[in-house]
Design a protein around this motif. Structure first.
Motif, PDB file in Angstrom:
ATOM      1  N   VAL A   1       0.827  -1.129  -0.010  1.00  0.00           N
ATOM      2  CA  VAL A   1      -0.091   0.040   0.161  1.00  0.00           C
ATOM      3  C   VAL A   1       0.796   1.197   0.029  1.00  0.00           C
ATOM      4  N   ARG A   2       1.945   1.268   0.673  1.00  0.00           N
ATOM      5  CA  ARG A   2       2.896   2.343   0.815  1.00  0.00           C
ATOM      6  C   ARG A   2       4.164   2.521   0.138  1.00  0.00           C
TER       7      ARG A   2
ATOM      8  N   VAL B   1      -9.247  -6.689   2.504  1.00  0.00           N
ATOM      9  CA  VAL B   1      -8.643  -7.479   1.612  1.00  0.00           C
ATOM     10  C   VAL B   1      -9.262  -7.261   0.267  1.00  0.00           C
ATOM     11  N   ILE B   2      -8.610  -6.247  -0.768  1.00  0.00           N
ATOM     12  CA  ILE B   2      -9.329  -6.021  -1.947  1.00  0.00           C
ATOM     13  C   ILE B   2      -8.787  -6.960  -2.920  1.00  0.00           C
TER      14      ILE B   2
ATOM     15  N   ARG C   1     -19.107  -0.568  -6.972  1.00  0.00           N
ATOM     16  CA  ARG C   1     -17.641  -0.324  -6.393  1.00  0.00           C
ATOM     17  C   ARG C   1     -17.408   1.220  -6.813  1.00  0.00           C
ATOM     18  N   VAL C   2     -16.448   1.656  -6.168  1.00  0.00           N
ATOM     19  CA  VAL C   2     -16.107   3.040  -6.301  1.00  0.00           C
ATOM     20  C   VAL C   2     -15.718   3.213  -7.578  1.00  0.00           C
TER      21      VAL C   2
ATOM     22  N   CYS D   1     -10.587   0.580  -3.631  1.00  0.00           N
ATOM     23  CA  CYS D   1      -9.138   1.020  -3.769  1.00  0.00           C
ATOM     24  C   CYS D   1      -8.563   1.600  -2.226  1.00  0.00           C
ATOM     25  N   PHE D   2      -7.532   2.072  -2.341  1.00  0.00           N
ATOM     26  CA  PHE D   2      -6.533   2.473  -1.156  1.00  0.00           C
ATOM     27  C   PHE D   2      -6.700   3.974  -1.012  1.00  0.00           C
TER      28      PHE D   2
END
Length: 405
Positions: free
Chosen positions: A89-90, A259-260, A278-279, A297-298
């Motif tokens: 993620v980062r 968990v995506i 979903r976005v 999404c993150f």
């Protein structure tokens, strides 16, 4: 014995590679770690090293990383992760100069790591204690600071058989702990280099709250309806939330699964009986009829919480609850499952009556119904929740004053 255990753990990860997505990510990440360090380390630069197990610990270290950026730009920042859920993620976080996995804590890896980079100080967040890395820091006179650390009597450090765990504690320059109990436990083992600061994560969520901007699609989605925002949810959480949502047309739902993965998103969609989207699929034309948003999404969840009347933070029926302050800072009550005992902020909020533990569908439904029918109860819980976060911010300032820079 410790190093052999680390070797066995790394072997288990490799053996799980064909069958487990997390193991695959870890193996691929570890293969690249030394390649990244060889390519990106500037031998002439001065480095500060931050290590976080995963995403939650990253958020606890972030206020200090960003303060180094602002006030001491002469330092470069090395950020390492243990878990793929943090690194993946980062890995593009612009607040650090180098981001990679922490190599497995074997003597050989530690020697290779310090041949490539010699940080001037190291910050380990909350729970991370790695004996070989810590010993190397001590021998090389690199100070180690534990940030937002928390200790409990059940941890191995405080049992007779935990001598090998306590070895890491001897290498720590200073412990910045979340509560007085942690300070007393360390004192019982002879450690006086301790300061009670609280949780740096509060500083981070207060900053997010202060900088929050409107999210146009959330404004259109909410449209005056009460919204439940369920963040970092797992299947057991969703099996409680979704049936209630299906039967209460007055309520809208934002569901942000931990968990995506496509299989998990489809599992969620199969359980929903009301219009959902979903976005990633939203547009101005299709949002009007949507009653459940699935965040696939993150990076959005921390800002989306501000649109909720109530928040639910997942993980309490499995690995442990996720980031409660991220929701509570907006002055809304937070619900979560029973695996919350290791989290100081959750225990404090429960005692205040600002947040509530749910154990099953019936307890969840009872609280949601009460929030809907008793607006004064909803408002009181929300105020207690927001006030607690704001009143306990400031840990980063305390730590900063203690550092010898």
């Amino acid at each position: 014995m410790y190093s052999f255990g680390i070797f066995l753990y790394s072997l288990a990860i490799i053996l799980a590679y064909p069958f487990n997505r997390k193991a695959r990510l870890m193996v691929k990440g570890h293969v690249n770690t030394f390649r990244i360090l060889r390519r990106e380390v500037d031998k002439k630069a001065r480095y500060v090293w931050f290590h976080a197990a995963s995403l939650g610990e990253f958020e606890q270290g972030r206020p200090l990383m960003e303060r180094f950026r602002r006030e001491h730009p002469e330092y470069k920042i090395l950020l390492t992760f243990f878990s793929p859920s943090g690194y993946e993620v980062r890995k593009n976080y612009t607040g650090a100069d180098i981001i990679c996995y922490l190599p497995f804590d074997t003597p050989g890896n530690v020697m290779s790591f310090f041949r490539l980079v010699r940080p001037e100080m190291a910050f380990f967040i909350k729970y991370e204690y790695w004996n070989n890395f810590f010993l190397a820091c001590r021998l090389k006179h690199i100070p180690i600071y534990m940030v937002s650390a928390i200790f409990r009597p059940t941890q191995g450090f405080f049992h007779w058989w935990g001598f090998w765990r306590r070895w890491a504690l001897k290498c720590v320059t200073h412990f910045f702990v979340q509560n007085e109990e942690s300070k007393q436990l360390l004192a019982s083992r002879g450690y006086e280099n301790v300061t009670v600061t609280g949780d740096t994560r509060f500083d981070r969520v207060v900053d997010i709250n202060r900088q929050a901007k409107d999210i146009p699609f959330m404004e259109r989605f909410k449209n005056g309806s009460p919204v439940l925002v369920a963040g970092s949810s797992w299947t057991p959480d969703e099996d409680i939330i979704i049936p209630y949502f299906n039967e209460h047309p007055e309520l809208k739902l934002v569901l942000a699964p931990h968990v995506i993965d496509e299989w998990h998103l489809r599992e969620i969609e199969s359980k929903l009986k009301r219009p959902a989207m979903r976005v990633s699929q939203l547009s101005k034309d299709n949002i009007a009829n949507v009653e459940c948003l699935i965040v696939d999404c993150f990076g959005l969840l921390s800002s989306i919480y501000r649109y909720g009347e109530v928040a639910y933070v997942g993980g309490g029926f499995g690995v442990g609850i996720h980031n409660v302050p991220e929701a509570a800072v907006y002055g809304i009550p937070v619900l979560f499952g029973p695996n919350n005992k290791k989290f100081q902020e959750a225990q404090d909020l429960l005692r205040l009556g600002a947040c509530y533990e749910i154990s099953d569908s019936a307890s969840f439904a009872s609280l949601m119904d009460r929030f809907h029918t008793e607006p004064e109860f909803l408002a009181r819980c929300g105020k207690l929740s927001g006030d607690y976060i704001k009143d306990n911010a400031g840990a980063s300032d305390v730590i900063w004053e203690k550092l010898e820079l």
